[in-house]
Design an enzyme around this catalytic site. Structure first.
Site, PDB file in Angstrom:
ATOM      1  N   ASN A  11      -9.104  -0.027   6.935  1.00 20.36           N
ATOM      2  CA  ASN A  11      -9.057   0.654   7.183  1.00 20.36           C
ATOM      3  C   ASN A  11      -9.167   1.996   6.187  1.00 20.36           C
ATOM      4  OD1 ASN A  11      -8.848   3.995   8.230  1.00 20.36           O
ATOM      5  ND2 ASN A  11      -6.980   3.710   8.218  1.00 20.36           N
ATOM      6  N   TRP A  12     -10.828   1.760   6.606  1.00 17.75           N
ATOM      7  CA  TRP A  12     -11.320   2.662   5.060  1.00 17.75           C
ATOM      8  C   TRP A  12     -11.346   4.878   5.234  1.00 17.75           C
ATOM      9  CZ3 TRP A  12     -16.956   0.997   5.117  1.00 17.75           C
ATOM     10  CH2 TRP A  12     -17.795  -0.230   5.041  1.00 17.75           C
ATOM     11  N   LYS A  13     -10.608   5.409   6.002  1.00 18.75           N
ATOM     12  CA  LYS A  13      -9.854   6.386   5.900  1.00 18.75           C
ATOM     13  C   LYS A  13     -10.762   6.815   4.985  1.00 18.75           C
ATOM     14  CE  LYS A  13      -5.762   4.510   4.915  1.00 18.75           C
ATOM     15  NZ  LYS A  13      -3.622   4.862   4.147  1.00 18.75           N
ATOM     16  N   HIS A  97      -2.146   6.851  13.842  1.00 19.24           N
ATOM     17  CA  HIS A  97      -2.012   6.648  12.634  1.00 19.24           C
ATOM     18  C   HIS A  97      -0.409   7.354  11.719  1.00 19.24           C
ATOM     19  CE1 HIS A  97      -2.761   5.895   8.074  1.00 19.24           C
ATOM     20  NE2 HIS A  97      -2.393   4.628   8.414  1.00 19.24           N
ATOM     21  N   GLU A  99      -0.630   9.180   9.484  1.00 21.34           N
ATOM     22  CA  GLU A  99      -1.660   9.979   8.364  1.00 21.34           C
ATOM     23  C   GLU A  99      -2.095  11.252   9.307  1.00 21.34           C
ATOM     24  OE1 GLU A  99      -4.225   8.154   6.226  1.00 21.34           O
ATOM     25  OE2 GLU A  99      -2.581   7.198   5.046  1.00 21.34           O
ATOM     26  N   GLU A 169       2.882   0.419  11.024  1.00 22.54           N
ATOM     27  CA  GLU A 169       3.321   0.653   9.206  1.00 22.54           C
ATOM     28  C   GLU A 169       4.165   1.919   9.310  1.00 22.54           C
ATOM     29  OE1 GLU A 169      -1.093   0.687   8.263  1.00 22.54           O
ATOM     30  OE2 GLU A 169      -1.601   2.298   8.760  1.00 22.54           O
ATOM     31  N   GLY A 175       0.345   3.883   0.976  1.00 19.59           N
ATOM     32  CA  GLY A 175      -0.956   3.525  -0.198  1.00 19.59           C
ATOM     33  C   GLY A 175       0.659   4.104  -1.108  1.00 19.59           C
ATOM     34  N   SER A 214       0.039  -1.061   2.277  1.00 18.49           N
ATOM     35  CA  SER A 214       0.000  -1.867   1.020  1.00 18.49           C
ATOM     36  C   SER A 214       0.539  -3.418   1.280  1.00 18.49           C
ATOM     37  CB  SER A 214       1.953  -1.508  -0.430  1.00 18.49           C
ATOM     38  OG  SER A 214       1.254  -0.581  -0.346  1.00 18.49           O
TER      39      SER A 214
HETATM   40  P1  13P Z   1      -2.497   0.840   2.463  1.00 17.24           P
HETATM   41  O1  13P Z   1      -3.086  -0.574   2.519  1.00 17.24           O
HETATM   42  O2  13P Z   1      -2.930   1.368   1.297  1.00 17.24           O
HETATM   43  O3  13P Z   1      -0.952   1.046   1.642  1.00 17.24           O
HETATM   44  O4  13P Z   1      -3.072   1.999   3.564  1.00 17.24           O
HETATM   45  C1  13P Z   1      -1.881   1.209   4.847  1.00 17.24           C
HETATM   46  C2  13P Z   1      -3.265   1.609   6.055  1.00 17.24           C
HETATM   47  O5  13P Z   1      -2.793   3.344   5.964  1.00 17.24           O
HETATM   48  C3  13P Z   1      -3.705   1.257   6.811  1.00 17.24           C
HETATM   49  O6  13P Z   1      -3.894   2.300   8.005  1.00 17.24           O
END
Ligand code: 13P
Length: 255
Positions: A11-13, A97, A99, A169, A175, A214
């Protein structure tokens, strides 16, 4: 118990310009095992789907997905993307997600509507669930993820559910560099699996349950050693080809 092929999604966000996205996809292709032994899905920003898709076309090791989708059919929803617009571009779509839930107020109800829209369009959804730090500390992780799973999938047919994956998640692990302990991930995956079985019976055992939060090349092998964990949803490490491909290799070797 059906054998589930592992899935690793990056997931490159909200990272990468179009040019950077193509460069990243190219670097991942160069470092990817010749036969990954698992499904590998890249989730670039919407604006890079087409370019990355063109770049990886013909490479059977990589598939593409979007990070979000609107719940409604094409219409007057400025700035949004309908499921029908994605089917030409990608096969997978990430839904719910944390976020999105936190920053954009996406409720369980909206997550369900997005899932319905994605399934109707023929996409392969990855539905994200996970508890907050406070819920975790209160010992409510299992109840929270089970409720989110029921809310997202309620009303889906068995055939529809079979096209989905679920990503556990925990919000506090995203993160932060603080991945959930294997026992926490297994416990939450078990709660998700039970919720799915209650709705879909044996079909539930074909649905892949990923862990995200993470994940890196160091903790991935331990994660994939757990039979309850069918793959990973990777954030930060998916922006670095070496670590991401090491995670893929770990998933493939244990798949
Ligand atoms: P990280 O791997 O940066 O913790 O992010 C996880 C995430 O939200 C993947 O969708």
């Amino acid at each position: 118990m059906p054998q589930r092929r592992r899935l690793v999604a990056g997931n490159w966000k909200m990272h990468t310009t179009v040019a950077e996205a193509v460069t990243l996809a190219e670097a991942i292709r160069a470092s990817l095992p010749a036969q990954p032994g698992c499904d590998v899905v890249l989730l670039p920003p919407f604006v890079s789907l087409w370019a990355v898709g063109r770049h990886i076309a013909g490479d059977s090791r990589l598939q593409l997905g979007a990070q979000n989708v609107h719940w409604a059919p094409p219409g007057a929803h400025t700035g949004e993307i309908a499921a029908a617009m994605l089917v030409d571009l990608c096969r997978f779509v990430l839904i719910g997600h944390s976020e999105r839930r936190q920053e954009f107020g996406e409720t369980d109800r909206l997550v369900h509507r997005k899932l319905e829209a994605a399934l109707t369009a023929g996409l392969l959804p990855i539905v994200a669930v996970g508890e907050s730090q406070a819920q975790h500390d209160a010992g409510r992780a299992r109840a929270v993820v089970a409720a989110q799973t029921r809310a997202a999938f309620g009303g889906c047919s068995e055939d529809e559910a079979a096209r989905c994956a679920v990503a556990y998640e925990p919000r506090w692990a995203i993160g932060t560099g603080r991945a959930a302990a294997g026992s926490d991930a297994v416990s939450a995956a078990d709660a998700i699996r039970r919720a799915l079985r209650a709705m879909f019976g044996p079909v539930a055992d074909t649905i892949r349950i990923l862990y995200g939060g993470s994940v890196d090349q160091d903790n991935a092998p331990g994660l994939f050693a757990e039979p309850a964990i069918d793959g990973a949803l990777v954030g930060g490490a998916s922006l670095r080809p070496g670590p991401f491909c090491a995670i893929v290799a770990a998933a493939g070797s244990l798949g």
